[in-house]
Design a protein around this motif. Structure first.
Motif, PDB file in Angstrom:
ATOM      1  N   VAL A   1       0.807  -1.218   0.000  1.00  0.00           N
ATOM      2  CA  VAL A   1       0.000   0.000   0.000  1.00  0.00           C
ATOM      3  C   VAL A   1       0.842   1.271   0.000  1.00  0.00           C
ATOM      4  N   ASP A   2       2.112   1.195   0.395  1.00  0.00           N
ATOM      5  CA  ASP A   2       2.985   2.362   0.425  1.00  0.00           C
ATOM      6  C   ASP A   2       4.103   2.286  -0.612  1.00  0.00           C
ATOM      7  N   ASP A   3       4.001   1.360  -1.565  1.00  0.00           N
ATOM      8  CA  ASP A   3       5.081   1.142  -2.523  1.00  0.00           C
ATOM      9  C   ASP A   3       5.098   2.187  -3.632  1.00  0.00           C
ATOM     10  N   VAL A   4       6.194   2.171  -4.356  1.00  0.00           N
ATOM     11  CA  VAL A   4       6.329   2.926  -5.597  1.00  0.00           C
ATOM     12  C   VAL A   4       6.156   1.941  -6.743  1.00  0.00           C
ATOM     13  N   VAL A   5       5.340   2.296  -7.722  1.00  0.00           N
ATOM     14  CA  VAL A   5       5.041   1.381  -8.818  1.00  0.00           C
ATOM     15  C   VAL A   5       5.307   2.031 -10.174  1.00  0.00           C
ATOM     16  N   PHE A  25       8.514  -1.068  -6.485  1.00  0.00           N
ATOM     17  CA  PHE A  25       9.698  -0.759  -5.699  1.00  0.00           C
ATOM     18  C   PHE A  25       9.252  -0.433  -4.276  1.00  0.00           C
ATOM     19  N   GLY A  26       9.773  -1.155  -3.313  1.00  0.00           N
ATOM     20  CA  GLY A  26       9.444  -0.865  -1.931  1.00  0.00           C
ATOM     21  C   GLY A  26      10.272   0.292  -1.404  1.00  0.00           C
ATOM     22  N   SER A  27      10.115   0.563  -0.122  1.00  0.00           N
ATOM     23  CA  SER A  27      10.858   1.653   0.512  1.00  0.00           C
ATOM     24  C   SER A  27      12.122   1.110   1.176  1.00  0.00           C
ATOM     25  N   ASP A  28      12.912   0.346   0.432  1.00  0.00           N
ATOM     26  CA  ASP A  28      14.125  -0.262   0.958  1.00  0.00           C
ATOM     27  C   ASP A  28      15.164   0.826   1.239  1.00  0.00           C
ATOM     28  N   THR A  29      15.642   0.893   2.477  1.00  0.00           N
ATOM     29  CA  THR A  29      16.605   1.922   2.855  1.00  0.00           C
ATOM     30  C   THR A  29      18.034   1.394   2.933  1.00  0.00           C
ATOM     31  N   THR A  42      13.867   7.899 -12.551  1.00  0.00           N
ATOM     32  CA  THR A  42      12.845   8.259 -11.580  1.00  0.00           C
ATOM     33  C   THR A  42      13.459   7.999 -10.207  1.00  0.00           C
ATOM     34  N   VAL A  43      13.366   8.979  -9.322  1.00  0.00           N
ATOM     35  CA  VAL A  43      14.031   8.900  -8.026  1.00  0.00           C
ATOM     36  C   VAL A  43      13.024   8.512  -6.952  1.00  0.00           C
ATOM     37  N   VAL A  44      13.391   7.541  -6.125  1.00  0.00           N
ATOM     38  CA  VAL A  44      12.610   7.168  -4.952  1.00  0.00           C
ATOM     39  C   VAL A  44      13.348   7.736  -3.743  1.00  0.00           C
ATOM     40  N   TYR A  45      12.638   8.462  -2.897  1.00  0.00           N
ATOM     41  CA  TYR A  45      13.318   9.194  -1.830  1.00  0.00           C
ATOM     42  C   TYR A  45      12.425   9.389  -0.609  1.00  0.00           C
ATOM     43  N   HIS A  46      13.068   9.632   0.524  1.00  0.00           N
ATOM     44  CA  HIS A  46      12.419  10.122   1.731  1.00  0.00           C
ATOM     45  C   HIS A  46      12.825  11.572   1.933  1.00  0.00           C
ATOM     46  N   TYR A  47      11.958  12.347   2.545  1.00  0.00           N
ATOM     47  CA  TYR A  47      12.353  13.701   2.905  1.00  0.00           C
ATOM     48  C   TYR A  47      11.776  14.065   4.265  1.00  0.00           C
ATOM     49  N   LEU A  48      12.454  15.004   4.912  1.00  0.00           N
ATOM     50  CA  LEU A  48      11.938  15.691   6.088  1.00  0.00           C
ATOM     51  C   LEU A  48      12.051  17.175   5.796  1.00  0.00           C
ATOM     52  N   GLY A  49      10.955  17.902   5.933  1.00  0.00           N
ATOM     53  CA  GLY A  49      10.951  19.329   5.633  1.00  0.00           C
ATOM     54  C   GLY A  49      10.448  20.145   6.801  1.00  0.00           C
ATOM     55  N   THR A  50      11.082  21.289   7.057  1.00  0.00           N
ATOM     56  CA  THR A  50      10.654  22.146   8.153  1.00  0.00           C
ATOM     57  C   THR A  50      11.069  23.583   7.879  1.00  0.00           C
ATOM     58  N   TYR A  51      10.539  24.519   8.666  1.00  0.00           N
ATOM     59  CA  TYR A  51      10.898  25.928   8.556  1.00  0.00           C
ATOM     60  C   TYR A  51      12.051  26.247   9.495  1.00  0.00           C
ATOM     61  N   TRP A  52      12.888  27.168   9.071  1.00  0.00           N
ATOM     62  CA  TRP A  52      14.081  27.521   9.846  1.00  0.00           C
ATOM     63  C   TRP A  52      13.699  28.174  11.178  1.00  0.00           C
TER      64      TRP A  52
END
Length: 319
Positions: free
Chosen positions: A101-105, A187-191, A250-260
Motif C-alpha cells: 500500500v505504500d510502494d512505488v510502482v 519498488f518498496g521503501s528499501d533503505t 525516476t528517483v525514490v526518496y524520503h524527505y523531512l521538511g521544516t521551517y528555519w
C-alpha cells in the motif's frame, strides 16, 4: 559547501515537500496523506479503520475491456449503475511481486469516464509512469495494493475515492472513473542503500543541526538566535555508493521538511512511505543513490521563513 543550481520547478518542489504536499506526476495525484491499507485477500473486504472498502471479486456488471497486457485498452461501457465501492477486477494475472500500500510502482494506464469517454492514458507516450501510492487518489492507493507485477486490472473509482465533487481537467465533478492498469514493476521503501553511505566533512550552514543514523529518519534542529542563510544551499551530509542520478531516472526518496528556527512540526515521509519523482529538472540530478542531502531555501519574505529539506535518496530507476 556548494551552491545548488535551482530551477523554478525545483523551488516549487521544495516548497511543496516542506508543506507535505509533494506529489509525483501521475494519474490522480493528490495531496492526501497516507493511511493503512486494506487486508489482502479476495472478495469484498473492508480495510483498516482508516482504509476504504475494496471489492476484489466483483459480481455486478462491469465495463468490457479488450486488449492484452501491454496493448492499448478499449472500453465498452454498460448501462448498469457504477459500483459504490472501489472495485478491482483482474483481467490478466501476473506472477510477479505483490504491491504494498505504500510502494512505488511503474504502470501503464488508461482512464475513462463511466460512459466510456477517455480522459487520460500513458499508452503511446513512450514511457510508463512511476509514482508512489502515497501520491495518488485513494482508489489507486488501495485498489492497486495487493495486485502483482504482470497484472492487468480494471479499477473503478467511485467519486468519493476519486475527485469527489470537484472537476479535474476533463473529468467532471462527481465522476466515477474507470482505469485499466498494467502493473510493470514495484519498488518498496528499501533503505539499505542509505546505510553504506559515507559521512562527508562538508559543514552545514551555521545554526542548522541534522542528527540521526543513516538509514533512519533524520532530526533537524536550529541553534537559537542564528539567522537563516540568505542564499540557496545544498550540502551532501553523507554520500552514497550507488549510481549517479541522471535525467533518465525516476528517483525514490524520503524527505523531512521544516521551517528555519520555528517550532512548526516537521513534515516527513518516513512514516507514510517513500515518494517518487522524475529526476529531470529536479534537485536530485547529479547526486548518488544512498546519499543524505540537506537543501536550504532562503526566506521569501515575512510570511515565508527559510525552509530546510533533508532528503535521503533510496533508488533511481530508468524511465
Amino acid at each position: 559547501m556548494r551552491t545548488a543550481r535551482f530551477t523554478t520547478r525545483v523551488a516549487a518542489l521544495a516548497v511543496a515537500a516542506a508543506l507535505g504536499l509533494a506529489a509525483c506526476s501521475s494519474p490522480g495525484s493528490t495531496d492526501s496523506t497516507s493511511q493503512s491499507g486494506p487486508a489482502s485477500g479476495s472478495g469484498a473486504e473492508s480495510g483498516s479503520a482508516s482504509g476504504p472498502e475494496v471489492d476484489r471479486n466483483p459480481t455486478g456488471e462491469l465495463p468490457e475491456i479488450s486488449g492484452a497486457f501491454g496493448e492499448v485498452p478499449v472500453m465498452t461501457p454498460v448501462e448498469a449503475d457504477p459500483p459504490k465501492v472501489i472495485t478491482v477486477d483482474t483481467l490478466e494475472e501476473g506472477d510477479g511481486a505483490v504491491v504494498g500500500v505504500d510502494d512505488v510502482v511503474t504502470v501503464n494506464y488508461a482512464g475513462f469516464l463511466w460512459d466510456g469517454t477517455p480522459f487520460d492514458s500513458s499508452f503511446g507516450r513512450g514511457a510508463p509512469s512511476t509514482f508512489s501510492l502515497n501520491s495518488v487518489i485513494q482508489a489507486w492507493k488501495y485498489g492497486l495494493a495487493d495486485t502483482k507485477v504482470g497484472d492487468r486490472v480494471l479499477l473503478i473509482a467511485p467519486p468519493e475515492w476519486g475527485y469527489g465533487d470537484q472537476a479535474n481537467g476533463d473529468i467532471p465533478a462527481g465522476s466515477t472513473l474507470v482505469f485499466v492498469v498494467d502493473i510493470i514493476e514495484v519498488f518498496g521503501s528499501d533503505t539499505s542503500a542509505l546505510e553504506s553511505a559515507k559521512l562527508t566533512e562538508t559543514p552545514l550552514p551555521e545554526g542548522l543541526i541534522v542528527e540521526g543514523e543513516l538509514g533512519e529518519a533524520p532530526a533537524v534542529s536550529f541553534e537559537e538566535g542564528v539567522a537563516s542563510p540568505e542564499s540557496e544551499q545544498t550540502v551532501v551530509i553523507a554520500e552514497g555508493e550507488g549510481p549517479v542520478i541522471t535525467a533518465d531516472d525516476t528517483v525514490v526518496y524520503h524527505y523531512l521538511g521544516t521551517y528555519w528556527g520555528t517550532d512548526v512540526e516537521a513534515v516527513s515521509t518516513w512514516e507514510s512511505g517513500a515518494q517518487a519523482i522524475p529526476a529531470q529538472g529536479s534537485l536530485f540530478l547529479g547526486e548518488k543513490v544512498g546519499s543524505r542531502v540537506a537543501y536550504v531555501f532562503p526566506s521569501t519574505g515575512t510570511d515565508q521563513p527559510a525552509m530546510v529539506m533533508v532528503v535521503d535518496i533510496l533508488a533511481g530507476y530508468k524511465q
